[in-house]
Motif scaffolding. Structure first.
Motif, PDB file in Angstrom:
ATOM      1  N   ARG A 131      71.734  56.618  32.458  1.00  0.00           N
ATOM      2  CA  ARG A 131      71.348  56.327  33.840  1.00  0.00           C
ATOM      3  C   ARG A 131      69.871  55.969  33.947  1.00  0.00           C
ATOM      4  NH1 ARG A 131      73.180  60.563  38.309  1.00  0.00           N
ATOM      5  NH2 ARG A 131      75.167  59.718  37.541  1.00  0.00           N
ATOM      6  N   ARG A 132      69.030  56.698  33.217  1.00  0.00           N
ATOM      7  CA  ARG A 132      67.590  56.429  33.294  1.00  0.00           C
ATOM      8  C   ARG A 132      67.260  55.024  32.798  1.00  0.00           C
ATOM      9  NH1 ARG A 132      63.540  60.874  31.015  1.00  0.00           N
ATOM     10  NH2 ARG A 132      64.483  61.915  32.818  1.00  0.00           N
ATOM     11  N   GLN A 133      67.921  54.602  31.735  1.00  0.00           N
ATOM     12  CA  GLN A 133      67.649  53.282  31.172  1.00  0.00           C
ATOM     13  C   GLN A 133      68.062  52.163  32.130  1.00  0.00           C
ATOM     14  OE1 GLN A 133      69.889  53.933  27.488  1.00  0.00           O
ATOM     15  NE2 GLN A 133      68.005  53.719  26.306  1.00  0.00           N
ATOM     16  N   ILE A 134      69.232  52.296  32.749  1.00  0.00           N
ATOM     17  CA  ILE A 134      69.672  51.225  33.647  1.00  0.00           C
ATOM     18  C   ILE A 134      68.808  51.167  34.901  1.00  0.00           C
ATOM     19  CG2 ILE A 134      71.417  52.613  34.841  1.00  0.00           C
ATOM     20  CD1 ILE A 134      71.482  48.821  34.069  1.00  0.00           C
ATOM     21  N   LEU A 135      68.370  52.351  35.380  1.00  0.00           N
ATOM     22  CA  LEU A 135      67.465  52.347  36.532  1.00  0.00           C
ATOM     23  C   LEU A 135      66.131  51.705  36.176  1.00  0.00           C
ATOM     24  CD1 LEU A 135      68.093  55.870  38.133  1.00  0.00           C
ATOM     25  CD2 LEU A 135      68.846  53.640  38.989  1.00  0.00           C
ATOM     26  N   LYS A 136      65.658  51.965  34.951  1.00  0.00           N
ATOM     27  CA  LYS A 136      64.405  51.361  34.511  1.00  0.00           C
ATOM     28  C   LYS A 136      64.539  49.841  34.429  1.00  0.00           C
ATOM     29  CE  LYS A 136      61.009  51.399  30.762  1.00  0.00           C
ATOM     30  NZ  LYS A 136      60.629  52.002  29.440  1.00  0.00           N
ATOM     31  N   ARG A 137      65.641  49.367  33.844  1.00  0.00           N
ATOM     32  CA  ARG A 137      65.856  47.914  33.754  1.00  0.00           C
ATOM     33  C   ARG A 137      65.969  47.284  35.134  1.00  0.00           C
ATOM     34  NH1 ARG A 137      70.518  45.752  30.210  1.00  0.00           N
ATOM     35  NH2 ARG A 137      69.451  43.828  30.814  1.00  0.00           N
ATOM     36  N   ALA A 138      66.678  47.964  36.017  1.00  0.00           N
ATOM     37  CA  ALA A 138      66.838  47.437  37.375  1.00  0.00           C
ATOM     38  C   ALA A 138      65.503  47.372  38.094  1.00  0.00           C
ATOM     39  CB  ALA A 138      67.822  48.300  38.162  1.00  0.00           C
ATOM     40  N   ILE A 139      64.699  48.417  37.929  1.00  0.00           N
ATOM     41  CA  ILE A 139      63.393  48.445  38.597  1.00  0.00           C
ATOM     42  C   ILE A 139      62.475  47.360  38.034  1.00  0.00           C
ATOM     43  CG2 ILE A 139      61.291  49.811  38.883  1.00  0.00           C
ATOM     44  CD1 ILE A 139      63.137  52.286  39.065  1.00  0.00           C
ATOM     45  N   LEU A 140      62.477  47.206  36.705  1.00  0.00           N
ATOM     46  CA  LEU A 140      61.635  46.171  36.088  1.00  0.00           C
ATOM     47  C   LEU A 140      62.046  44.773  36.563  1.00  0.00           C
ATOM     48  CD1 LEU A 140      61.322  47.501  32.417  1.00  0.00           C
ATOM     49  CD2 LEU A 140      59.545  47.430  34.182  1.00  0.00           C
ATOM     50  N   LEU A 141      63.325  44.581  36.793  1.00  0.00           N
ATOM     51  CA  LEU A 141      63.804  43.293  37.271  1.00  0.00           C
ATOM     52  C   LEU A 141      63.602  43.134  38.774  1.00  0.00           C
ATOM     53  CD1 LEU A 141      65.262  40.663  36.529  1.00  0.00           C
ATOM     54  CD2 LEU A 141      67.437  41.847  36.864  1.00  0.00           C
ATOM     55  N   ALA A 142      63.854  44.218  39.514  1.00  0.00           N
ATOM     56  CA  ALA A 142      63.838  44.128  40.979  1.00  0.00           C
ATOM     57  C   ALA A 142      62.438  44.170  41.575  1.00  0.00           C
ATOM     58  CB  ALA A 142      64.679  45.257  41.574  1.00  0.00           C
ATOM     59  N   VAL A 143      61.528  44.947  40.961  1.00  0.00           N
ATOM     60  CA  VAL A 143      60.197  45.109  41.561  1.00  0.00           C
ATOM     61  C   VAL A 143      59.453  43.778  41.714  1.00  0.00           C
ATOM     62  CG1 VAL A 143      57.883  46.065  41.166  1.00  0.00           C
ATOM     63  CG2 VAL A 143      59.894  47.544  41.018  1.00  0.00           C
TER      64      VAL A 143
END
Length: 457
Positions: A3-15
């Motif tokens: 979960r932490r990894q996918i949230l990190k990827r999403a944040i890096l893409l979304a921010v």
């Protein structure tokens, strides 16, 4: 992937997407305030044209979203030529949308603008509003080709994992837009004082600057993004791919167009209650749009990340990632709702308008904020279902629902009852809870889990 990894990827893409869209909306807010200082007529005129151009923008977005699904899955598959082909499809779609959009807006301006001007007001001059609106529209039409080209490049870069450079180009654009708006609206530093026309000129120049920066950067970094190499060597598309992508794209295009048109129709319904209502909703939308970039960007990230997982054939990962990101979006929107409510009393006071308009705007902001978590979850569900190519399902889920439930309900309440406009607005916002239930059922059944690119390997 945990979960932490996918949230990190999403944040890096979304921010970066959030920052770009947030800055763009912040510029819209600054423009709105600058134009608002010219009077309620100028503010209302720009807002009306903004609503119409929003339909065009969503048509472009919807048109390229179909090929975008394939770009994400081709990229996850490692198929660079597939990415090029899908990007060429975007170019053809944008060309058609731009030509048709300019023609409709240019030749139908009187009818379209008139739809939003109802009722009498001693404080607002309807004829002056129309004059400002036409001046603003005619100049803004010049910027639509640049908007289309920018969308082609920025969307493909994001779908292949690069969201920072589109953000950087957007920052350059909006910085220029703010400066030029100040100079051209108010006639500072020797520039002519052009008012509403100056706001439009500034926006058009900024759009071409953004396009130039993005295209030049893409070609300078073409080795990092190999799909750029030979991208425009031909515009021909293999018949089988063209047919398949087109069949998937049409429902998305129609959906986005009808959804944006539905928002315009809703605003038109509200407008029968008077010009003050239109002005109040416009002020509310300006602030709310500034904050909704968070869940919009997260939804975009959901579509890209889940699409890449589907293209790689990792179906269980796609399901888990989609679930995690959907709930994360909902939690983020709770915080955004609280921020909106805190700003609701202060923000409308910035505008040079009447007390009644400010009061309405405050109440519209609060009503919108209460349903922000609903919109955040809905947005993620929509992109999840769409990432697997279920475009007809999302069409029914989104636009068909709007045109068969939301809009008829709004028309009935606005035209056939004396119910207060704030209560009407709240009821319409609450109707989307039904879509949460429908979308949740579709998500749980997993009807969206499909690799679309396997047939082209």
């Amino acid at each position: 992937m945990n979960r932490r990894q996918i949230l990190k990827r999403a944040i890096l893409l979304a921010v970066p997407i959030m920052i770009q869209n947030g800055i763009t909306n912040a510029v819209g807010l600054v423009d709105h305030i600058m134009v608002g200082s010219l009077g309620t007529e100028a503010m209302t005129a720009v807002s009306i044209i903004g609503q119409l151009l929003f339909v065009f923008t969503l048509a472009i977005f919807g048109g390229i979203s179909g090929p975008g699904i394939y770009v994400a899955q081709f990229y996850g598959q490692g198929n660079t030529e597939g990415v090029r082909t899908a990007t060429r499809m975007k170019a053809w779609i944008c060309l058609i949308c731009t030509v048709c959009g300019i023609a409709v807006l240019l030749f139908g301006e009187d009818l379209l603008i008139g739809l939003y001007l109802h009722g009498e007001s001693v404080d607002i001059d309807a004829s002056l509003t129309v004059s400002y609106a036409k001046d603003y529209l005619h100049i803004m039409l010049l910027g639509l080709p640049a908007l289309a080209v920018t969308q082609i490049y920025s969307s493909t870069l994001r779908e292949t994992g690069e969201s920072v450079k589109p953000m950087a180009a957007g920052i350059v654009s909006v910085t220029a837009d703010i400066a030029l708006n100040y100079l051209l609206i108010f006639g500072k530093l020797g520039f002519p004082k052009l008012g509403v026309a100056g706001a439009a000129i500034a926006t058009v120049i900024a759009r071409y600057l953004e396009m130039t920066v993005l295209v030049l950067w893409s070609y300078l970094k073409r080795n990092k993004h190999p799909f750029i190499i030979g991208l425009w060597r031909t515009l021909r598309i293999p018949a089988d791919i063209c047919r398949t992508i087109t069949l998937k794209s049409i429902p998305i295009f129609i959906n986005e167009f009808l959804w944006a048109a539905g928002l315009a129709v809703l605003t038109q319904c509200y407008s029968v209650r008077g010009l003050e209502v239109v002005a109040g909703i416009n002020i509310s939308n300006t602030l709310c749009n500034l904050l909704n970039v968070a869940f919009v960007a997260l939804g975009y990230a959901v579509g890209i990340l889940v699409g890449q997982a589907l293209g790689a054939g990792e179906y269980e990962r796609a399901r888990k990632d989609a679930f995690t990101l959907t709930w994360f979006s909902g939690v983020i929107c709770v915080g955004l709702a609280a921020a909106l409510i805190c700003l609701s009393g202060f923000f409308p006071q910035i505008y040079d308008t009447t007390d009644s308009v400010r009061t309405l705007a405050t109440h519209f902001i609060i009503a919108t904020a209460l349903f922000f978590p609903v919109q955040g979850v809905l947005n993620s569900l929509y992109f999840t279902i769409r990432s697997g190519g279920k475009t007809l399902v999302t069409f029914i889920f989104d636009s068909v629902f709007s045109w068969t439930v939301t809009i008829p309900l709004a028309m009935a309440l606005c035209f056939l009852t004396d119910m207060h406009i704030l209560l009407v607005y709240t009821i319409i916002e609450a109707a989307d809870i039904i879509k949460i239930i429908i979308g949740g059922v579709m998500f749980k059944k997993g009807i969206w889990i499909k690799n679309l690119t396997s047939e082209f390997q």
